[in-house]
Design a protein around this motif. Structure first.
Motif, PDB file in Angstrom:
ATOM      1  N   UNK A 120     -47.613 -35.662  26.894  1.00  0.00           N
ATOM      2  CA  UNK A 120     -47.058 -36.748  27.709  1.00  0.00           C
ATOM      3  C   UNK A 120     -47.378 -36.549  29.192  1.00  0.00           C
ATOM      4  N   UNK A 121     -48.571 -36.061  29.456  1.00  0.00           N
ATOM      5  CA  UNK A 121     -49.050 -35.863  30.832  1.00  0.00           C
ATOM      6  C   UNK A 121     -49.817 -37.117  31.264  1.00  0.00           C
ATOM      7  N   UNK A 122     -49.081 -38.173  31.494  1.00  0.00           N
ATOM      8  CA  UNK A 122     -49.709 -39.467  31.722  1.00  0.00           C
ATOM      9  C   UNK A 122     -50.312 -39.600  33.115  1.00  0.00           C
ATOM     10  N   UNK A 123     -49.725 -38.944  34.101  1.00  0.00           N
ATOM     11  CA  UNK A 123     -50.350 -38.960  35.429  1.00  0.00           C
ATOM     12  C   UNK A 123     -51.693 -38.240  35.390  1.00  0.00           C
ATOM     13  N   UNK A 124     -51.719 -37.105  34.691  1.00  0.00           N
ATOM     14  CA  UNK A 124     -52.967 -36.353  34.570  1.00  0.00           C
ATOM     15  C   UNK A 124     -54.013 -37.156  33.788  1.00  0.00           C
ATOM     16  N   UNK A 125     -53.560 -37.856  32.750  1.00  0.00           N
ATOM     17  CA  UNK A 125     -54.482 -38.685  31.969  1.00  0.00           C
ATOM     18  C   UNK A 125     -55.067 -39.799  32.832  1.00  0.00           C
ATOM     19  N   UNK A 126     -54.231 -40.473  33.593  1.00  0.00           N
ATOM     20  CA  UNK A 126     -54.740 -41.564  34.422  1.00  0.00           C
ATOM     21  C   UNK A 126     -55.711 -41.040  35.474  1.00  0.00           C
ATOM     22  N   UNK A 159     -63.982 -43.630  36.335  1.00  0.00           N
ATOM     23  CA  UNK A 159     -64.216 -44.982  36.850  1.00  0.00           C
ATOM     24  C   UNK A 159     -64.786 -44.921  38.260  1.00  0.00           C
ATOM     25  N   UNK A 160     -64.276 -44.015  39.069  1.00  0.00           N
ATOM     26  CA  UNK A 160     -64.806 -43.858  40.434  1.00  0.00           C
ATOM     27  C   UNK A 160     -66.286 -43.500  40.410  1.00  0.00           C
ATOM     28  N   UNK A 174     -53.972 -50.087  38.601  1.00  0.00           N
ATOM     29  CA  UNK A 174     -53.510 -49.895  39.977  1.00  0.00           C
ATOM     30  C   UNK A 174     -54.444 -49.000  40.779  1.00  0.00           C
ATOM     31  N   UNK A 175     -55.089 -48.045  40.111  1.00  0.00           N
ATOM     32  CA  UNK A 175     -55.911 -47.060  40.813  1.00  0.00           C
ATOM     33  C   UNK A 175     -57.397 -47.374  40.798  1.00  0.00           C
ATOM     34  N   UNK A 188     -62.584 -50.912  40.655  1.00  0.00           N
ATOM     35  CA  UNK A 188     -63.272 -52.083  40.092  1.00  0.00           C
ATOM     36  C   UNK A 188     -62.434 -52.630  38.943  1.00  0.00           C
ATOM     37  N   UNK A 189     -62.581 -53.926  38.609  1.00  0.00           N
ATOM     38  CA  UNK A 189     -61.795 -54.501  37.510  1.00  0.00           C
ATOM     39  C   UNK A 189     -62.163 -53.895  36.166  1.00  0.00           C
ATOM     40  N   UNK A 190     -61.181 -53.891  35.258  1.00  0.00           N
ATOM     41  CA  UNK A 190     -61.382 -53.399  33.904  1.00  0.00           C
ATOM     42  C   UNK A 190     -61.479 -54.577  32.940  1.00  0.00           C
ATOM     43  N   UNK A 191     -62.417 -54.488  32.008  1.00  0.00           N
ATOM     44  CA  UNK A 191     -62.530 -55.475  30.929  1.00  0.00           C
ATOM     45  C   UNK A 191     -61.726 -54.920  29.756  1.00  0.00           C
ATOM     46  N   UNK A 192     -60.616 -55.550  29.463  1.00  0.00           N
ATOM     47  CA  UNK A 192     -59.633 -54.992  28.529  1.00  0.00           C
ATOM     48  C   UNK A 192     -59.919 -55.343  27.078  1.00  0.00           C
ATOM     49  N   UNK A 193     -59.980 -54.336  26.243  1.00  0.00           N
ATOM     50  CA  UNK A 193     -60.080 -54.537  24.800  1.00  0.00           C
ATOM     51  C   UNK A 193     -58.823 -55.199  24.252  1.00  0.00           C
TER      52      UNK A 193
END
Length: 231
Positions: A55-61, A68-69, A95-96, A99-104
């Motif tokens: 549940x390390x969601x900050x690390x995952x993001x 993405x960068x 949020x971070x 560029x825009x994400x194309x969502x599945x």
């Protein structure tokens, strides 16, 4: 053409499918001598699973946004994930991301609405099945998401990690997944099933599933190609 950045490696088999399908569909739309502008940044699906388990969601993001960068620095104008599990932090990614994400998820929901569906099954990793990034938007659209029981979820996760992420496909595992879908059809009345792990099309399709499939890879690729050629 618009340049797309793919977050690959989540997992590697689906990344290959994404690349091949995007290339073929762009050529179908624009001609045999047309090739899409693509960059791929490879992550590690097993690192993603580890972050989710802890549940390390900050690390995952942060892990995904770093990729993405890199894609944005390579000139990508949009990014797309080749796996659904990281969507557990989709709000953080949006949020971070530079560029825009194309969502599945968005693309699959559009198709489900077009098909007039009211109740669908969802197969994927344990993190995809037990979180709300599919359930919430589908529920808001009036489409109920049904997931397997606890034992079936554990079975599916084990087969994804031990087999499908490594490109291993067996008839025994296919039969096991078909049995789960058939149970959901008979017990829960699902009309179709979302292949919510991008490796699941290695096993399942409309020809062997007890109900028609919402193939996230196929649907997502169409959305990506639409964005590529729209420019």
């Amino acid at each position: 053409m618009t340049k797309i950045g793919l977050i690959g490696g989540i997992g590697p088999e689906s990344t290959i499918s994404y690349y091949r399908s995007i290339v073929h569909r762009v050529r179908e739309r624009l001609g045999d001598h047309s090739l899409p502008k693509l960059s791929i940044e490879t992550l590690n699906a097993f690192e993603v699973f580890s972050f989710c388990k802890a549940e390390q969601y900050d690390e995952l993001s942060d892990y995904v946004v770093d990729a993405i960068n890199n894609l944005a620095a390579a000139g990508a104008q949009y990014a797309a994930l080749t796996g659904n599990t990281p969507n557990v932090v989709l709000d953080k990614l949006k949020a971070k991301s530079p560029i825009p994400l194309i969502s599945s998820i968005d693309a699959t929901l559009r198709v489900a609405k077009q098909r007039g569906l009211k109740r669908v099954g969802l197969l994927g990793t344990v993190f995809t099945m037990t979180n709300t990034f599919f359930q919430a938007p589908f529920g808001q659209a009036g489409i109920e998401i049904v997931i397997p029981n606890v034992e079936q979820i554990a079975y599916i996760q084990s087969k994804i990690e031990a087999e499908l992420e490594h490109g291993v496909v067996t008839d025994e595992t296919r039969d096991g997944f078909v049995k789960i879908i058939n149970t959901m059809k008979q017990k829960d009345g699902i009309e179709q099933v979302i292949l919510g792990c991008t490796e699941l099309p290695l096993l399942l399709n409309d020809g062997n599933s007890p109900v028609p499939c919402l193939d996230c890879v196929d649907i997502h690729v169409d959305a990506i190609v639409d964005r590529i050629v729209r420019a």
